[in-house]
Design a protein around this motif. Sequence first.
Motif, PDB file in Angstrom:
ATOM      1  N   LEU A  44      -7.976   6.867   0.278  1.00 53.32           N
ATOM      2  CA  LEU A  44      -7.650   8.031  -0.744  1.00 53.32           C
ATOM      3  C   LEU A  44      -8.892   8.944  -1.101  1.00 53.32           C
ATOM      4  CD1 LEU A  44      -5.332   9.227  -2.445  1.00 53.32           C
ATOM      5  CD2 LEU A  44      -6.426   7.796  -4.328  1.00 53.32           C
ATOM      6  N   TYR A 100      -6.772   1.021   0.679  1.00 54.73           N
ATOM      7  CA  TYR A 100      -6.240   2.474  -0.085  1.00 54.73           C
ATOM      8  C   TYR A 100      -7.147   3.257  -0.799  1.00 54.73           C
ATOM      9  CZ  TYR A 100      -3.348   5.269  -3.212  1.00 54.73           C
ATOM     10  OH  TYR A 100      -2.994   6.330  -3.955  1.00 54.73           O
ATOM     11  N   ILE A 158      -1.301   9.199   2.915  1.00 58.20           N
ATOM     12  CA  ILE A 158      -1.332   7.783   3.145  1.00 58.20           C
ATOM     13  C   ILE A 158      -0.072   7.082   3.045  1.00 58.20           C
ATOM     14  CG2 ILE A 158      -2.719   5.844   2.440  1.00 58.20           C
ATOM     15  CD1 ILE A 158      -4.744   7.476   1.532  1.00 58.20           C
ATOM     16  N   GLY A 159       0.538   7.323   2.080  1.00 59.78           N
ATOM     17  CA  GLY A 159       1.956   6.632   1.939  1.00 59.78           C
ATOM     18  C   GLY A 159       2.970   6.676   3.006  1.00 59.78           C
ATOM     19  N   THR A 168      -5.456  -3.046  -0.953  1.00 66.01           N
ATOM     20  CA  THR A 168      -5.823  -2.204  -2.076  1.00 66.01           C
ATOM     21  C   THR A 168      -7.215  -1.362  -1.854  1.00 66.01           C
ATOM     22  OG1 THR A 168      -4.524  -3.719  -3.392  1.00 66.01           O
ATOM     23  CG2 THR A 168      -5.720  -2.161  -4.655  1.00 66.01           C
ATOM     24  N   SER A 187       0.933   3.951  -2.869  1.00 64.48           N
ATOM     25  CA  SER A 187       0.667   5.300  -2.680  1.00 64.48           C
ATOM     26  C   SER A 187       1.636   6.458  -3.322  1.00 64.48           C
ATOM     27  CB  SER A 187       0.609   5.722  -1.090  1.00 64.48           C
ATOM     28  OG  SER A 187      -0.248   4.790  -0.451  1.00 64.48           O
ATOM     29  N   THR A 209       1.199   9.087  -6.400  1.00 66.72           N
ATOM     30  CA  THR A 209       1.725  10.515  -5.770  1.00 66.72           C
ATOM     31  C   THR A 209       2.471  10.963  -7.048  1.00 66.72           C
ATOM     32  OG1 THR A 209       1.636  10.471  -3.682  1.00 66.72           O
ATOM     33  CG2 THR A 209       2.943  11.982  -4.393  1.00 66.72           C
ATOM     34  N   SER A 247      -2.563  11.106  -1.536  1.00 66.16           N
ATOM     35  CA  SER A 247      -1.885   9.736  -1.621  1.00 66.16           C
ATOM     36  C   SER A 247      -0.656   9.816  -0.637  1.00 66.16           C
ATOM     37  CB  SER A 247      -1.627   9.516  -3.102  1.00 66.16           C
ATOM     38  OG  SER A 247      -1.357   8.253  -3.150  1.00 66.16           O
ATOM     39  N   LEU A 300       0.805  -0.980   0.010  1.00 67.11           N
ATOM     40  CA  LEU A 300       0.005  -0.084   0.190  1.00 67.11           C
ATOM     41  C   LEU A 300       0.819   1.216  -0.009  1.00 67.11           C
ATOM     42  CD1 LEU A 300      -3.043   0.454   2.263  1.00 67.11           C
ATOM     43  CD2 LEU A 300      -1.684   2.359   1.810  1.00 67.11           C
TER      44      LEU A 300
END
Lengths: 264, 241
Positions: free
Chosen positions: A210, A206, A88-89, A203, A57, A61, A85, A53
Amino acid sequence: MTGWRSRLGQLTDLATVGALGTLGYLALVVAPPDAVQGDAQRLMYLHVPVAWLAYLSFGVTALASLLYLVPATRSLRWDLLAGASAEIGVVFTGLTILLGSIWARPVWGVWWTWDARLVTTAVLFFLFLGYLALRQVPAAPHVRARRAAVAGLVAVTDVPVVHLSVIWWRTLHQQPTVLNPELNPQIHGVMATTLLWGVVAFTLLYVTLLRHRYRLAGLEEQREELLLHQAVLERRGIAADPLVPVLSDAQSLPDTQTLSEAQR
Amino acid sequence: MSFASPTTTHLAAERRGPGLLRGAMLVLVKDLRIEASSRVVTNQVIPFAGIVLLMFAFAVDPARQSLQGMAPGLFWIAVVLAAVLAVSRATAVENENGARDALRLSGLDPAAVFLGKVAAVAIQLVLLEVVLVIGVVVLYGFPIVAPGLLPASAAAPTVATAAAGVLYATLAGAIRSRETLLPLLALPVLAPVVLGAARAWSAAGEHSMGEAWRWVQLLTIFAAVLVAFGVATYSGLLEEA
Protein backbone atom coordinates in the motif's frame (compact mmCIF):
# COMPACT_ATOMS: atom_id res chain seq x y z
CA MET A 1 10.01 12.07 1.85
CA THR A 2 11.52 12.92 5.21
CA GLY A 3 14.39 10.85 6.59
CA TRP A 4 12.61 9.02 9.38
CA ARG A 5 9.70 8.16 7.12
CA SER A 6 11.94 6.68 4.50
CA ARG A 7 13.84 4.72 7.18
CA LEU A 8 10.56 3.46 8.64
CA GLY A 9 9.52 2.44 5.13
CA GLN A 10 12.74 0.52 4.55
CA LEU A 11 12.27 -1.15 7.91
CA THR A 12 8.75 -2.23 6.93
CA ASP A 13 10.05 -3.62 3.64
CA LEU A 14 12.69 -5.64 5.47
CA ALA A 15 10.24 -6.82 8.13
CA THR A 16 7.84 -7.96 5.39
CA VAL A 17 10.49 -9.99 3.62
CA GLY A 18 11.61 -11.49 6.94
CA ALA A 19 8.07 -12.33 8.02
CA LEU A 20 7.22 -13.96 4.68
CA GLY A 21 10.46 -15.98 4.77
CA THR A 22 9.69 -17.17 8.30
CA LEU A 23 6.16 -18.06 7.21
CA GLY A 24 7.58 -20.20 4.41
CA TYR A 25 9.80 -22.04 6.86
CA LEU A 26 7.00 -22.51 9.41
CA ALA A 27 4.47 -23.65 6.81
CA LEU A 28 6.73 -26.01 4.87
CA VAL A 29 9.06 -27.40 7.53
CA VAL A 30 7.88 -26.85 11.09
CA ALA A 31 4.12 -27.43 10.83
CA PRO A 32 3.13 -31.10 10.69
CA PRO A 33 1.18 -32.42 7.70
CA ASP A 34 -2.57 -32.52 8.27
CA ALA A 35 -3.99 -35.83 9.50
CA VAL A 36 -6.77 -35.85 6.90
CA GLN A 37 -5.61 -33.62 4.07
CA GLY A 38 -1.88 -34.30 4.14
CA ASP A 39 0.41 -31.72 2.58
CA ALA A 40 -2.40 -30.05 0.62
CA GLN A 41 -3.47 -28.43 3.86
CA ARG A 42 -0.25 -26.36 3.84
CA LEU A 43 -1.88 -24.19 1.17
CA MET A 44 -4.13 -22.89 3.94
CA TYR A 45 -1.18 -21.00 5.44
CA LEU A 46 -1.18 -18.98 2.23
CA HIS A 47 -4.86 -19.02 1.34
CA VAL A 48 -6.22 -17.75 4.67
CA PRO A 49 -3.78 -14.80 5.04
CA VAL A 50 -4.27 -13.87 1.36
CA ALA A 51 -8.04 -13.80 1.87
CA TRP A 52 -7.59 -11.73 5.03
CA LEU A 53 -5.43 -9.27 3.08
CA ALA A 54 -8.08 -9.01 0.36
CA TYR A 55 -10.84 -8.20 2.83
CA LEU A 56 -8.59 -5.79 4.71
CA SER A 57 -7.88 -3.94 1.44
CA PHE A 58 -11.55 -3.47 0.65
CA GLY A 59 -12.21 -2.38 4.22
CA VAL A 60 -9.55 0.32 3.87
CA THR A 61 -10.99 1.33 0.47
CA ALA A 62 -14.44 1.71 2.03
CA LEU A 63 -13.11 3.75 4.93
CA ALA A 64 -11.05 6.02 2.65
CA SER A 65 -14.05 6.46 0.33
CA LEU A 66 -16.23 7.47 3.26
CA LEU A 67 -13.61 9.92 4.49
CA TYR A 68 -13.50 11.43 1.01
CA LEU A 69 -17.27 11.81 0.81
CA VAL A 70 -17.57 13.49 4.22
CA PRO A 71 -16.95 17.19 3.47
CA ALA A 72 -14.96 17.77 6.68
CA THR A 73 -12.30 15.20 5.74
CA ARG A 74 -12.44 15.55 1.94
CA SER A 75 -8.98 15.21 0.44
CA LEU A 76 -7.59 13.67 -2.72
CA ARG A 77 -5.21 11.71 -0.51
CA TRP A 78 -8.13 9.52 0.60
CA ASP A 79 -9.04 8.94 -3.02
CA LEU A 80 -5.51 7.83 -3.91
CA LEU A 81 -5.42 5.60 -0.84
CA ALA A 82 -8.78 4.04 -1.73
CA GLY A 83 -7.61 3.34 -5.27
CA ALA A 84 -4.27 1.90 -4.18
CA SER A 85 -5.92 -0.34 -1.62
CA ALA A 86 -8.59 -1.53 -4.08
CA GLU A 87 -5.93 -2.55 -6.59
CA ILE A 88 -4.18 -4.67 -3.98
CA GLY A 89 -7.57 -6.04 -2.96
CA VAL A 90 -8.49 -7.15 -6.48
CA VAL A 91 -5.14 -8.88 -7.01
CA PHE A 92 -5.39 -10.72 -3.70
CA THR A 93 -9.06 -11.62 -4.18
CA GLY A 94 -8.07 -13.21 -7.46
CA LEU A 95 -5.24 -15.04 -5.66
CA THR A 96 -7.64 -16.15 -2.90
CA ILE A 97 -9.94 -17.75 -5.45
CA LEU A 98 -7.04 -19.30 -7.35
CA LEU A 99 -5.35 -20.75 -4.24
CA GLY A 100 -8.70 -21.94 -2.92
CA SER A 101 -9.36 -23.75 -6.18
CA ILE A 102 -5.95 -25.41 -6.19
CA TRP A 103 -6.54 -26.57 -2.62
CA ALA A 104 -10.15 -27.63 -3.23
CA ARG A 105 -9.28 -29.89 -6.16
CA PRO A 106 -7.43 -32.57 -4.11
CA VAL A 107 -9.35 -32.05 -0.85
CA TRP A 108 -12.95 -31.49 -1.96
CA GLY A 109 -12.58 -33.11 -5.39
CA VAL A 110 -13.84 -30.02 -7.24
CA TRP A 111 -12.32 -26.76 -8.45
CA TRP A 112 -15.36 -24.75 -7.48
CA THR A 113 -18.48 -25.16 -5.39
CA TRP A 114 -21.40 -22.88 -4.62
CA ASP A 115 -20.39 -22.27 -1.06
CA ALA A 116 -21.40 -18.91 0.44
CA ARG A 117 -17.87 -17.70 1.00
CA LEU A 118 -16.78 -18.62 -2.51
CA VAL A 119 -19.70 -16.91 -4.19
CA THR A 120 -19.37 -13.79 -2.04
CA THR A 121 -15.66 -13.56 -2.84
CA ALA A 122 -16.35 -13.97 -6.57
CA VAL A 123 -18.98 -11.21 -6.53
CA LEU A 124 -16.60 -9.02 -4.53
CA PHE A 125 -13.95 -9.59 -7.21
CA PHE A 126 -16.30 -8.36 -9.95
CA LEU A 127 -17.58 -5.44 -7.87
CA PHE A 128 -14.07 -4.11 -7.48
CA LEU A 129 -13.05 -4.89 -11.05
CA GLY A 130 -15.84 -2.48 -11.98
CA TYR A 131 -14.55 -0.03 -9.41
CA LEU A 132 -11.07 -0.13 -10.93
CA ALA A 133 -12.49 0.22 -14.45
CA LEU A 134 -14.34 3.32 -13.26
CA ARG A 135 -11.15 4.75 -11.78
CA GLN A 136 -9.33 4.31 -15.07
CA VAL A 137 -11.74 6.60 -16.89
CA PRO A 138 -9.94 9.90 -17.42
CA ALA A 139 -11.55 12.72 -15.45
CA ALA A 140 -10.67 15.71 -13.33
CA PRO A 141 -9.29 14.43 -9.99
CA HIS A 142 -12.24 15.47 -7.82
CA VAL A 143 -14.79 14.17 -10.32
CA ARG A 144 -13.05 10.83 -10.47
CA ALA A 145 -12.67 10.75 -6.70
CA ARG A 146 -16.39 11.36 -6.14
CA ARG A 147 -17.46 8.72 -8.65
CA ALA A 148 -15.02 6.18 -7.22
CA ALA A 149 -16.00 6.91 -3.61
CA VAL A 150 -19.70 6.36 -4.31
CA ALA A 151 -19.02 3.18 -6.29
CA GLY A 152 -16.63 1.89 -3.63
CA LEU A 153 -19.10 2.44 -0.82
CA VAL A 154 -22.00 0.85 -2.71
CA ALA A 155 -19.76 -2.13 -3.48
CA VAL A 156 -18.81 -2.64 0.15
CA THR A 157 -22.42 -2.22 1.32
CA ASP A 158 -23.38 -4.87 -1.20
CA VAL A 159 -21.06 -7.48 0.28
CA PRO A 160 -23.03 -8.38 3.47
CA VAL A 161 -26.26 -8.64 1.45
CA VAL A 162 -24.60 -10.91 -1.10
CA HIS A 163 -23.12 -13.04 1.66
CA LEU A 164 -26.38 -13.35 3.58
CA SER A 165 -28.37 -14.19 0.46
CA VAL A 166 -25.89 -16.83 -0.63
CA ILE A 167 -25.95 -18.41 2.84
CA TRP A 168 -29.75 -18.52 2.73
CA TRP A 169 -29.68 -19.80 -0.82
CA ARG A 170 -27.42 -22.72 0.10
CA THR A 171 -28.90 -23.61 3.48
CA LEU A 172 -32.56 -23.21 2.65
CA HIS A 173 -32.52 -25.12 -0.57
CA GLN A 174 -29.96 -27.84 -0.38
CA GLN A 175 -27.47 -28.99 2.16
CA PRO A 176 -23.80 -28.62 1.30
CA THR A 177 -23.11 -31.87 -0.47
CA VAL A 178 -19.50 -31.98 -1.55
CA LEU A 179 -18.03 -30.27 1.41
CA ASN A 180 -18.31 -29.01 4.87
CA PRO A 181 -16.20 -25.87 5.20
CA GLU A 182 -15.28 -26.76 8.79
CA LEU A 183 -13.29 -29.83 7.82
CA ASN A 184 -10.77 -29.33 10.54
CA PRO A 185 -12.10 -27.55 13.62
CA GLN A 186 -9.50 -29.10 15.92
CA ILE A 187 -6.29 -27.38 15.01
CA HIS A 188 -2.80 -28.34 16.14
CA GLY A 189 -0.91 -25.73 18.20
CA VAL A 190 1.91 -25.30 15.66
CA MET A 191 -0.63 -25.04 12.87
CA ALA A 192 -2.49 -22.29 14.69
CA THR A 193 0.74 -20.40 15.31
CA THR A 194 1.76 -20.74 11.66
CA LEU A 195 -1.62 -19.49 10.51
CA LEU A 196 -1.48 -16.56 12.90
CA TRP A 197 2.05 -15.78 11.74
CA GLY A 198 0.77 -15.88 8.16
CA VAL A 199 -1.84 -13.25 8.99
CA VAL A 200 0.80 -11.02 10.59
CA ALA A 201 3.19 -11.48 7.64
CA PHE A 202 0.51 -10.68 5.09
CA THR A 203 -0.66 -7.64 7.04
CA LEU A 204 2.91 -6.39 6.84
CA LEU A 205 2.93 -7.20 3.12
CA TYR A 206 -0.25 -5.16 2.75
CA VAL A 207 1.28 -2.16 4.50
CA THR A 208 4.36 -2.39 2.27
CA LEU A 209 2.41 -2.76 -0.96
CA LEU A 210 0.00 0.00 0.00
CA ARG A 211 2.81 2.37 0.90
CA HIS A 212 4.52 1.85 -2.45
CA ARG A 213 1.34 1.90 -4.50
CA TYR A 214 0.16 5.07 -2.78
CA ARG A 215 3.47 6.78 -3.43
CA LEU A 216 3.32 5.66 -7.04
CA ALA A 217 -0.24 6.95 -7.39
CA GLY A 218 0.93 10.34 -6.13
CA LEU A 219 3.76 10.34 -8.69
CA GLU A 220 1.34 9.36 -11.45
CA GLU A 221 -0.88 12.29 -10.52
CA GLN A 222 2.10 14.64 -10.64
CA ARG A 223 3.09 13.28 -14.05
CA GLU A 224 -0.44 13.83 -15.35
CA GLU A 225 -0.35 17.39 -14.09
CA LEU A 226 3.01 18.03 -15.71
CA LEU A 227 1.89 16.63 -19.05
CA LEU A 228 -1.28 18.67 -18.87
CA HIS A 229 0.64 21.78 -17.99
CA GLN A 230 3.03 21.15 -20.85
CA ALA A 231 0.15 20.69 -23.28
CA VAL A 232 -1.40 23.95 -22.12
CA LEU A 233 1.90 25.77 -22.60
CA GLU A 234 2.38 24.21 -26.03
CA ARG A 235 -1.10 25.26 -27.04
CA ARG A 236 -0.25 28.79 -26.03
CA GLY A 237 2.98 28.53 -28.03
CA ILE A 238 5.08 29.23 -24.96
CA ALA A 239 7.10 26.06 -24.64
CA ALA A 240 8.12 24.62 -27.99
CA ASP A 241 10.96 22.75 -26.32
CA PRO A 242 9.29 20.01 -24.29
CA LEU A 243 9.89 18.96 -20.73
CA VAL A 244 12.89 21.07 -19.74
CA PRO A 245 11.15 24.43 -19.32
CA VAL A 246 8.09 22.67 -17.97
CA LEU A 247 9.98 20.85 -15.27
CA SER A 248 11.61 24.05 -14.13
CA ASP A 249 8.20 25.63 -14.27
CA ALA A 250 6.78 22.85 -12.14
CA GLN A 251 7.67 24.68 -8.96
CA SER A 252 5.02 27.24 -9.71
CA LEU A 253 2.53 24.68 -10.93
CA PRO A 254 -0.97 25.37 -9.69
CA ASP A 255 -2.33 22.66 -7.39
CA THR A 256 -4.50 19.85 -8.65
CA GLN A 257 -7.79 21.42 -7.72
CA THR A 258 -7.19 24.72 -9.47
CA LEU A 259 -6.09 22.95 -12.60
CA SER A 260 -9.10 20.71 -12.67
CA GLU A 261 -11.33 23.72 -12.09
CA ALA A 262 -9.66 25.39 -15.04
CA GLN A 263 -10.22 22.29 -17.13
CA ARG A 264 -13.90 22.38 -16.48
CA MET B 1 -38.83 15.87 4.43
CA SER B 2 -36.59 13.82 6.62
CA PHE B 3 -34.72 12.17 3.72
CA ALA B 4 -32.75 15.20 2.63
CA SER B 5 -29.62 16.25 4.43
CA PRO B 6 -29.78 19.64 6.15
CA THR B 7 -27.58 21.25 3.50
CA THR B 8 -29.59 20.09 0.53
CA THR B 9 -32.88 21.12 2.14
CA HIS B 10 -31.37 24.45 2.99
CA LEU B 11 -30.10 24.99 -0.55
CA ALA B 12 -33.39 23.94 -2.06
CA ALA B 13 -35.22 26.36 0.21
CA GLU B 14 -32.78 29.10 -0.72
CA ARG B 15 -33.48 28.57 -4.37
CA ARG B 16 -37.18 28.42 -3.55
CA GLY B 17 -37.48 25.07 -5.29
CA PRO B 18 -40.45 22.82 -4.71
CA GLY B 19 -40.41 20.34 -1.84
CA LEU B 20 -38.87 16.89 -2.05
CA LEU B 21 -42.01 14.96 -2.94
CA ARG B 22 -43.32 17.56 -5.35
CA GLY B 23 -39.90 17.80 -6.98
CA ALA B 24 -39.72 14.03 -7.34
CA MET B 25 -43.20 14.05 -8.83
CA LEU B 26 -42.16 16.67 -11.42
CA VAL B 27 -39.15 14.63 -12.50
CA LEU B 28 -41.23 11.45 -12.58
CA VAL B 29 -43.88 13.05 -14.80
CA LYS B 30 -41.21 14.58 -17.03
CA ASP B 31 -39.46 11.23 -17.54
CA LEU B 32 -42.70 9.39 -18.20
CA ARG B 33 -43.73 12.08 -20.67
CA ILE B 34 -40.42 11.68 -22.53
CA GLU B 35 -41.02 7.93 -22.60
CA ALA B 36 -44.60 8.41 -23.80
CA SER B 37 -43.40 10.38 -26.80
CA SER B 38 -40.18 8.49 -27.56
CA ARG B 39 -41.39 4.95 -26.66
CA VAL B 40 -37.86 3.66 -26.22
CA VAL B 41 -38.71 1.35 -23.32
CA THR B 42 -41.97 0.04 -24.78
CA ASN B 43 -40.69 -0.38 -28.33
CA GLN B 44 -37.10 -1.41 -27.70
CA VAL B 45 -36.36 -2.51 -24.13
CA ILE B 46 -39.46 -4.68 -23.58
CA PRO B 47 -39.04 -6.51 -26.91
CA PHE B 48 -35.37 -7.02 -25.98
CA ALA B 49 -36.40 -8.67 -22.70
CA GLY B 50 -38.88 -10.79 -24.65
CA ILE B 51 -36.24 -12.09 -27.03
CA VAL B 52 -33.93 -12.82 -24.07
CA LEU B 53 -36.71 -14.96 -22.60
CA LEU B 54 -37.10 -16.79 -25.91
CA MET B 55 -33.34 -17.33 -26.32
CA PHE B 56 -33.05 -18.79 -22.82
CA ALA B 57 -35.51 -21.48 -23.90
CA PHE B 58 -33.34 -22.20 -26.95
CA ALA B 59 -30.21 -22.51 -24.82
CA VAL B 60 -31.78 -24.60 -22.07
CA ASP B 61 -33.54 -27.90 -22.56
CA PRO B 62 -36.92 -26.89 -23.92
CA ALA B 63 -38.65 -29.67 -21.99
CA ARG B 64 -41.29 -27.96 -19.89
CA GLN B 65 -40.16 -29.41 -16.58
CA SER B 66 -36.69 -27.84 -16.55
CA LEU B 67 -37.93 -24.52 -17.89
CA GLN B 68 -40.62 -24.36 -15.22
CA GLY B 69 -38.03 -24.76 -12.50
CA MET B 70 -35.76 -22.14 -14.01
CA ALA B 71 -38.52 -19.69 -14.84
CA PRO B 72 -38.07 -17.40 -11.76
CA GLY B 73 -34.31 -17.12 -12.26
CA LEU B 74 -34.52 -16.54 -16.01
CA PHE B 75 -37.30 -14.01 -15.46
CA TRP B 76 -35.19 -11.93 -13.08
CA ILE B 77 -32.08 -12.14 -15.24
CA ALA B 78 -34.14 -10.83 -18.16
CA VAL B 79 -35.48 -8.03 -15.93
CA VAL B 80 -32.02 -7.00 -14.71
CA LEU B 81 -30.51 -7.06 -18.21
CA ALA B 82 -33.37 -4.98 -19.55
CA ALA B 83 -33.13 -2.66 -16.54
CA VAL B 84 -29.53 -1.81 -17.44
CA LEU B 85 -30.82 -0.59 -20.81
CA ALA B 86 -33.72 1.27 -19.21
CA VAL B 87 -31.58 3.20 -16.71
CA SER B 88 -29.05 3.89 -19.41
CA ARG B 89 -31.87 5.51 -21.36
CA ALA B 90 -33.15 7.37 -18.27
CA THR B 91 -29.83 9.17 -17.84
CA ALA B 92 -29.05 9.47 -21.55
CA VAL B 93 -31.94 11.91 -21.87
CA GLU B 94 -30.18 14.12 -19.30
CA ASN B 95 -26.87 14.04 -21.12
CA GLU B 96 -28.20 15.51 -24.34
CA ASN B 97 -28.74 19.20 -25.06
CA GLY B 98 -27.33 20.24 -21.70
CA ALA B 99 -30.35 18.83 -19.90
CA ARG B 100 -28.20 17.91 -16.93
CA ASP B 101 -27.21 21.55 -16.45
CA ALA B 102 -30.84 22.58 -16.76
CA LEU B 103 -31.78 20.04 -14.12
CA ARG B 104 -29.06 21.33 -11.84
CA LEU B 105 -30.13 24.92 -12.29
CA SER B 106 -33.81 24.12 -11.89
CA GLY B 107 -33.64 24.54 -8.13
CA LEU B 108 -34.87 21.02 -7.58
CA ASP B 109 -33.40 19.16 -4.63
CA PRO B 110 -30.98 16.55 -6.13
CA ALA B 111 -32.55 13.98 -3.82
CA ALA B 112 -35.90 14.75 -5.45
CA VAL B 113 -34.35 14.28 -8.89
CA PHE B 114 -33.01 10.92 -7.79
CA LEU B 115 -36.32 9.78 -6.30
CA GLY B 116 -38.22 10.95 -9.37
CA LYS B 117 -35.92 9.12 -11.74
CA VAL B 118 -36.01 5.95 -9.63
CA ALA B 119 -39.81 6.08 -9.57
CA ALA B 120 -39.98 6.57 -13.34
CA VAL B 121 -37.62 3.65 -14.01
CA ALA B 122 -39.48 1.48 -11.47
CA ILE B 123 -42.82 2.16 -13.20
CA GLN B 124 -41.31 1.22 -16.55
CA LEU B 125 -39.84 -1.92 -15.00
CA VAL B 126 -43.25 -2.89 -13.61
CA LEU B 127 -44.65 -2.64 -17.12
CA LEU B 128 -41.79 -4.79 -18.36
CA GLU B 129 -42.37 -7.35 -15.59
CA VAL B 130 -46.07 -7.64 -16.43
CA VAL B 131 -45.19 -8.46 -20.04
CA LEU B 132 -42.48 -10.89 -18.95
CA VAL B 133 -44.76 -12.68 -16.47
CA ILE B 134 -47.13 -13.36 -19.34
CA GLY B 135 -44.06 -14.56 -21.25
CA VAL B 136 -42.91 -17.05 -18.58
CA VAL B 137 -46.45 -18.34 -18.06
CA VAL B 138 -46.99 -18.91 -21.79
CA LEU B 139 -43.49 -19.96 -22.89
CA TYR B 140 -42.15 -21.73 -19.80
CA GLY B 141 -45.42 -22.96 -18.32
CA PHE B 142 -44.64 -21.21 -15.02
CA PRO B 143 -47.57 -21.86 -12.66
CA ILE B 144 -48.83 -18.86 -10.70
CA VAL B 145 -49.88 -20.42 -7.44
CA ALA B 146 -49.89 -17.30 -5.28
CA PRO B 147 -51.07 -14.36 -7.39
CA GLY B 148 -50.85 -12.02 -4.39
CA LEU B 149 -47.26 -12.84 -3.63
CA LEU B 150 -45.88 -12.07 -7.08
CA PRO B 151 -46.43 -8.30 -6.96
CA ALA B 152 -45.53 -8.18 -3.27
CA SER B 153 -42.21 -9.87 -3.85
CA ALA B 154 -41.51 -7.98 -7.07
CA ALA B 155 -41.82 -4.53 -5.48
CA ALA B 156 -38.58 -4.51 -3.46
CA PRO B 157 -36.31 -5.97 -6.16
CA THR B 158 -37.79 -3.57 -8.70
CA VAL B 159 -37.06 -0.54 -6.51
CA ALA B 160 -33.57 -1.87 -5.67
CA THR B 161 -32.81 -2.39 -9.36
CA ALA B 162 -34.06 1.06 -10.27
CA ALA B 163 -32.14 2.74 -7.43
CA ALA B 164 -28.82 1.01 -8.10
CA GLY B 165 -29.32 1.48 -11.83
CA VAL B 166 -30.03 5.21 -11.67
CA LEU B 167 -27.15 5.74 -9.25
CA TYR B 168 -24.64 3.98 -11.48
CA ALA B 169 -26.03 5.33 -14.73
CA THR B 170 -25.64 8.88 -13.41
CA LEU B 171 -22.17 8.03 -12.17
CA ALA B 172 -21.21 6.74 -15.61
CA GLY B 173 -23.37 9.28 -17.42
CA ALA B 174 -20.63 11.64 -18.52
CA ILE B 175 -18.18 8.89 -19.37
CA ARG B 176 -17.58 8.10 -23.02
CA SER B 177 -17.40 4.35 -22.43
CA ARG B 178 -20.59 4.29 -20.33
CA GLU B 179 -22.37 1.65 -22.43
CA THR B 180 -19.73 -0.91 -21.57
CA LEU B 181 -18.94 0.33 -18.09
CA LEU B 182 -22.50 0.44 -16.76
CA PRO B 183 -23.22 -3.32 -16.97
CA LEU B 184 -19.91 -4.13 -15.29
CA LEU B 185 -20.72 -1.73 -12.45
CA ALA B 186 -24.41 -2.48 -12.02
CA LEU B 187 -24.69 -6.25 -12.51
CA PRO B 188 -22.52 -7.38 -9.56
CA VAL B 189 -24.41 -4.97 -7.28
CA LEU B 190 -27.67 -6.48 -8.51
CA ALA B 191 -26.52 -10.05 -7.82
CA PRO B 192 -28.56 -10.22 -4.57
CA VAL B 193 -31.62 -8.98 -6.46
CA VAL B 194 -31.46 -11.81 -8.98
CA LEU B 195 -30.71 -14.37 -6.28
CA GLY B 196 -33.24 -13.12 -3.73
CA ALA B 197 -36.11 -12.39 -6.08
CA ALA B 198 -35.69 -15.67 -7.93
CA ARG B 199 -35.63 -17.59 -4.62
CA ALA B 200 -38.68 -15.74 -3.35
CA TRP B 201 -40.64 -16.64 -6.47
CA SER B 202 -39.46 -20.25 -6.37
CA ALA B 203 -40.44 -20.50 -2.72
CA ALA B 204 -43.84 -19.03 -3.47
CA GLY B 205 -44.19 -21.61 -6.25
CA GLU B 206 -43.52 -24.34 -3.70
CA HIS B 207 -46.03 -22.85 -1.25
CA SER B 208 -43.37 -22.09 1.37
CA MET B 209 -44.59 -18.60 2.14
CA GLY B 210 -42.39 -18.17 5.21
CA GLU B 211 -39.26 -18.53 3.13
CA ALA B 212 -40.56 -16.26 0.40
CA TRP B 213 -41.39 -13.64 3.00
CA ARG B 214 -37.86 -13.82 4.42
CA TRP B 215 -36.41 -13.02 1.01
CA VAL B 216 -38.84 -10.17 0.56
CA GLN B 217 -37.69 -8.70 3.88
CA LEU B 218 -34.01 -8.93 2.89
CA LEU B 219 -34.70 -7.32 -0.49
CA THR B 220 -36.74 -4.56 1.15
CA ILE B 221 -33.82 -3.67 3.40
CA PHE B 222 -31.48 -3.80 0.41
CA ALA B 223 -33.77 -1.49 -1.59
CA ALA B 224 -34.06 0.91 1.36
CA VAL B 225 -30.27 1.07 1.76
CA LEU B 226 -29.74 1.77 -1.95
CA VAL B 227 -32.42 4.47 -2.02
CA ALA B 228 -31.01 6.12 1.11
CA PHE B 229 -27.53 5.99 -0.38
CA GLY B 230 -28.73 7.58 -3.60
CA VAL B 231 -30.59 10.33 -1.73
CA ALA B 232 -27.45 11.11 0.27
CA THR B 233 -24.95 11.14 -2.59
CA TYR B 234 -26.90 12.22 -5.66
CA SER B 235 -26.19 15.93 -5.33
CA GLY B 236 -22.47 15.28 -5.78
CA LEU B 237 -23.03 13.04 -8.78
CA LEU B 238 -25.36 15.50 -10.47
CA GLU B 239 -22.89 18.35 -10.08
CA GLU B 240 -20.01 16.65 -11.84
CA ALA B 241 -19.45 16.17 -15.59
